[in-house]
Design an enzyme around this catalytic site. Sequence first.
Site, mmCIF file in Angstrom:
data_model
loop_
_atom_site.group_PDB
_atom_site.id
_atom_site.type_symbol
_atom_site.label_atom_id
_atom_site.label_comp_id
_atom_site.label_asym_id
_atom_site.label_seq_id
_atom_site.Cartn_x
_atom_site.Cartn_y
_atom_site.Cartn_z
ATOM 1 N N ARG A 227 0.862 -1.188 0.000
ATOM 2 C CA ARG A 227 0.000 0.000 0.000
ATOM 3 C C ARG A 227 0.895 1.233 0.000
ATOM 4 O O ARG A 227 1.787 1.356 0.841
ATOM 5 C CB ARG A 227 -0.872 -0.020 1.258
ATOM 6 C CG ARG A 227 -1.817 1.142 1.360
ATOM 7 C CD ARG A 227 -2.508 1.181 2.723
ATOM 8 N NE ARG A 227 -1.891 2.149 3.590
ATOM 9 C CZ ARG A 227 -2.507 2.763 4.600
ATOM 10 N NH1 ARG A 227 -3.780 2.498 4.866
ATOM 11 N NH2 ARG A 227 -1.877 3.625 5.354
ATOM 12 N N TYR B 129 -2.717 11.720 5.354
ATOM 13 C CA TYR B 129 -3.079 10.427 5.928
ATOM 14 C C TYR B 129 -2.075 9.357 5.502
ATOM 15 O O TYR B 129 -1.739 9.246 4.332
ATOM 16 C CB TYR B 129 -4.491 9.983 5.491
ATOM 17 C CG TYR B 129 -4.688 8.538 5.840
ATOM 18 C CD1 TYR B 129 -4.962 8.173 7.148
ATOM 19 C CD2 TYR B 129 -4.485 7.533 4.904
ATOM 20 C CE1 TYR B 129 -5.045 6.837 7.510
ATOM 21 C CE2 TYR B 129 -4.554 6.199 5.248
ATOM 22 C CZ TYR B 129 -4.841 5.860 6.553
ATOM 23 O OH TYR B 129 -4.897 4.546 6.915
ATOM 24 N N ASP C 116 -5.040 3.817 -0.099
ATOM 25 C CA ASP C 116 -6.147 4.089 0.829
ATOM 26 C C ASP C 116 -6.549 5.560 0.718
ATOM 27 O O ASP C 116 -5.761 6.455 1.040
ATOM 28 C CB ASP C 116 -5.685 3.770 2.257
ATOM 29 C CG ASP C 116 -6.828 3.761 3.254
ATOM 30 O OD1 ASP C 116 -7.944 4.196 2.892
ATOM 31 O OD2 ASP C 116 -6.604 3.322 4.401
ATOM 32 N N HIS D 183 -9.111 6.743 2.390
ATOM 33 C CA HIS D 183 -9.532 7.030 3.770
ATOM 34 C C HIS D 183 -10.778 7.912 3.840
ATOM 35 O O HIS D 183 -10.832 8.883 4.601
ATOM 36 C CB HIS D 183 -8.372 7.639 4.568
ATOM 37 C CG HIS D 183 -8.299 7.105 5.967
ATOM 38 N ND1 HIS D 183 -8.541 7.859 7.080
ATOM 39 C CD2 HIS D 183 -8.034 5.854 6.420
ATOM 40 C CE1 HIS D 183 -8.421 7.102 8.168
ATOM 41 N NE2 HIS D 183 -8.123 5.886 7.794
ATOM 42 N N GLU E 266 -8.950 1.956 -1.796
ATOM 43 C CA GLU E 266 -9.674 1.666 -0.546
ATOM 44 C C GLU E 266 -10.460 2.872 -0.052
ATOM 45 O O GLU E 266 -9.985 4.015 -0.119
ATOM 46 C CB GLU E 266 -8.646 1.249 0.499
ATOM 47 C CG GLU E 266 -9.224 0.975 1.864
ATOM 48 C CD GLU E 266 -8.130 0.684 2.882
ATOM 49 O OE1 GLU E 266 -7.034 0.244 2.493
ATOM 50 O OE2 GLU E 266 -8.386 0.916 4.072
ATOM 51 N N GLU F 175 -13.293 -1.309 6.658
ATOM 52 C CA GLU F 175 -12.560 -1.478 7.918
ATOM 53 C C GLU F 175 -13.354 -0.964 9.114
ATOM 54 O O GLU F 175 -13.099 -1.383 10.237
ATOM 55 C CB GLU F 175 -11.181 -0.812 7.847
ATOM 56 C CG GLU F 175 -11.218 0.697 7.728
ATOM 57 C CD GLU F 175 -9.835 1.303 7.556
ATOM 58 O OE1 GLU F 175 -9.000 0.702 6.858
ATOM 59 O OE2 GLU F 175 -9.593 2.382 8.118
ATOM 60 N N ARG G 224 -13.479 -5.298 3.716
ATOM 61 C CA ARG G 224 -12.345 -5.161 4.648
ATOM 62 C C ARG G 224 -12.722 -5.317 6.120
ATOM 63 O O ARG G 224 -11.947 -4.974 7.011
ATOM 64 C CB ARG G 224 -11.680 -3.794 4.427
ATOM 65 C CG ARG G 224 -10.835 -3.838 3.179
ATOM 66 C CD ARG G 224 -10.042 -2.603 2.924
ATOM 67 N NE ARG G 224 -9.430 -1.959 4.061
ATOM 68 C CZ ARG G 224 -8.367 -2.410 4.726
ATOM 69 N NH1 ARG G 224 -7.794 -3.533 4.370
ATOM 70 N NH2 ARG G 224 -7.874 -1.734 5.747
ATOM 71 N N GLU H 13 -4.197 -7.257 5.266
ATOM 72 C CA GLU H 13 -3.309 -6.134 5.590
ATOM 73 C C GLU H 13 -2.366 -6.534 6.733
ATOM 74 O O GLU H 13 -2.758 -7.194 7.689
ATOM 75 C CB GLU H 13 -4.147 -4.931 6.031
ATOM 76 C CG GLU H 13 -3.315 -3.708 6.384
ATOM 77 C CD GLU H 13 -4.189 -2.511 6.782
ATOM 78 O OE1 GLU H 13 -5.382 -2.703 7.065
ATOM 79 O OE2 GLU H 13 -3.650 -1.388 6.815
ATOM 80 N N TRP I 298 -11.694 12.123 8.446
ATOM 81 C CA TRP I 298 -10.264 11.826 8.661
ATOM 82 C C TRP I 298 -9.865 10.560 7.950
ATOM 83 O O TRP I 298 -10.570 9.609 7.912
ATOM 84 C CB TRP I 298 -9.933 11.684 10.154
ATOM 85 C CG TRP I 298 -8.520 11.214 10.262
ATOM 86 C CD1 TRP I 298 -7.386 11.890 9.906
ATOM 87 C CD2 TRP I 298 -8.092 9.901 10.664
ATOM 88 N NE1 TRP I 298 -6.289 11.089 10.068
ATOM 89 C CE2 TRP I 298 -6.696 9.859 10.524
ATOM 90 C CE3 TRP I 298 -8.766 8.766 11.120
ATOM 91 C CZ2 TRP I 298 -5.934 8.744 10.825
ATOM 92 C CZ3 TRP I 298 -8.020 7.653 11.424
ATOM 93 C CH2 TRP I 298 -6.600 7.643 11.279
HETATM 94 O O1 KDG Z 1 -7.722 3.155 13.830
HETATM 95 C C1 KDG Z 1 -7.764 3.615 12.518
HETATM 96 C C2 KDG Z 1 -6.772 2.874 11.661
HETATM 97 O O2 KDG Z 1 -6.871 1.492 11.858
HETATM 98 C C3 KDG Z 1 -6.970 3.167 10.200
HETATM 99 O O3 KDG Z 1 -6.811 4.535 9.978
HETATM 100 C C4 KDG Z 1 -5.969 2.398 9.373
HETATM 101 O O4 KDG Z 1 -7.072 3.010 7.342
HETATM 102 C C5 KDG Z 1 -6.376 2.239 7.957
HETATM 103 C C6 KDG Z 1 -5.881 1.055 7.261
HETATM 104 O O5 KDG Z 1 -6.265 0.880 6.112
HETATM 105 O O6 KDG Z 1 -5.140 0.285 7.870
HETATM 106 MG MG MG Z 2 -7.902 2.025 5.593
#
Ligand code: KDG
Ligand code: MG
Length: 402
Positions: free
Chosen positions: A147, A159, A210, A212, A236, A262, A283, A339, A402
């Site tokens: 990643r 991020y 990602d 995010h 992602e 996630e 995920r 991951e 975030w």
């Molecule tokens: O607690 C938040 C994290 O686990 C997250 O920000 C990590 O986005 C993430 C990832 O893909 O591992």
């Molecule tokens: Mg993530």
Amino acid sequence: MKIVDAKVIVCGPGRNFVTLKLTTEDGVHGLGDATLNGRELAVASYLTDHVAPLLVGRDARRIEDTWHYLYKGAYWRGGPVGMTAIGAVDTALWDILGKTLGVPVYQLLGGRSRDGVTVYAHAHGADIDETVESVAAAVARGYKAVRAQSGVPGLPDTYGVAHGGAAYEPAKRGKPPETVWSSERYLESVPRLFEKLRRELGPDLHLLHDVHHRLTPIEAARLGKALEPHHLFWMEDPVPAELQEGYRLIRQHTTTPVAVGEIFSSIHDCDVLIREQLIDYVRASVAHAGGITHLRKIAHLAELHHVRTGCHGASDLSPVCMAAALHFGLSVHNFGIQERMGHTPETEHVFPHAYTFSDGLMHPGEAPGLGVDIDEAAAAKHPYERAYLPVNRKLDGTLHDW
Ligand code: KDG
Ligand code: MG
């Protein structure tokens, strides 16, 4: 085989973890990861104050029944706190069952479907050149999937990118740090990163990214299109998934594969995404989506609809979750990728484990149960310290995802 003790262990070996330890009358113990990053004590209290009194005296072999007893019995079903707590109980019960029968958990889940679990590493850098170097370093460590996250020109923090060569660790002590965001600058720089990664590292490496949750559907569609020539393994969390139907728009415009989930707690967070084939990878994790029992149900639904798994495995999911994820990933037919962000040496010390990494693959090992333990004396040397995830604002100060 009655449960006689349910103990919640909260510790901070480099970062905070909550671990549930269930013990049976035969002296067998099982572990579950109950860590919910930034809101850890809510789950610890849920378990200690509301779940532990229900577990003592129950038959540890009744895994499916206990799941429904806690889920339906709460009346207030679902949500990240409750589902993380149920997930920890469920994982600990699978661990106990494996130890009692003398077999690794993956054998209880149908046996292995593959030789090992393909994992992806994290790579990041302040700019595109540094990120390319970081991806190449992960490849040199044996990873076949990486990643890549790069700093965005003009933004002080991005991020997934740590400063000064440190490992990326989002949760910070004190008040939540604030980061600044510009979708325009981000959208301009990400395609350039992947263009260079493909050019320098060749066609075989699996590249992941990602987003995010930070884009709108039409922006995500634009990014997916721009990344198509660089054939990513996945893009992602392009947009927040509270509105599952929002993914239709992205799907209509791009063939870049999409991974989401996630932060999902249950199958109901992704049933539209899966049934309408709006995503390629789900995920959800053992820790946050109700344990091995519920994650298998998500995976089986996904299998029907050509969606594969890609479980969350950031550093805020403990080695207990990683072990469970590896048993799950080794056994489930429609496994996609897992991951692996890695843990600090202090965390590795507190949680001795049987799982291994070699040549891009992880294996849970052959120890009975999950093959992971907690050294309580070592854990006690690392007390919990409250920490928060960052918040993110657009350039004009508007609070953003975030
Ligand atoms: O607690 C938040 C994290 O686990 C997250 O920000 C990590 O986005 C993430 C990832 O893909 O591992
Ligand atoms: Mg993530």
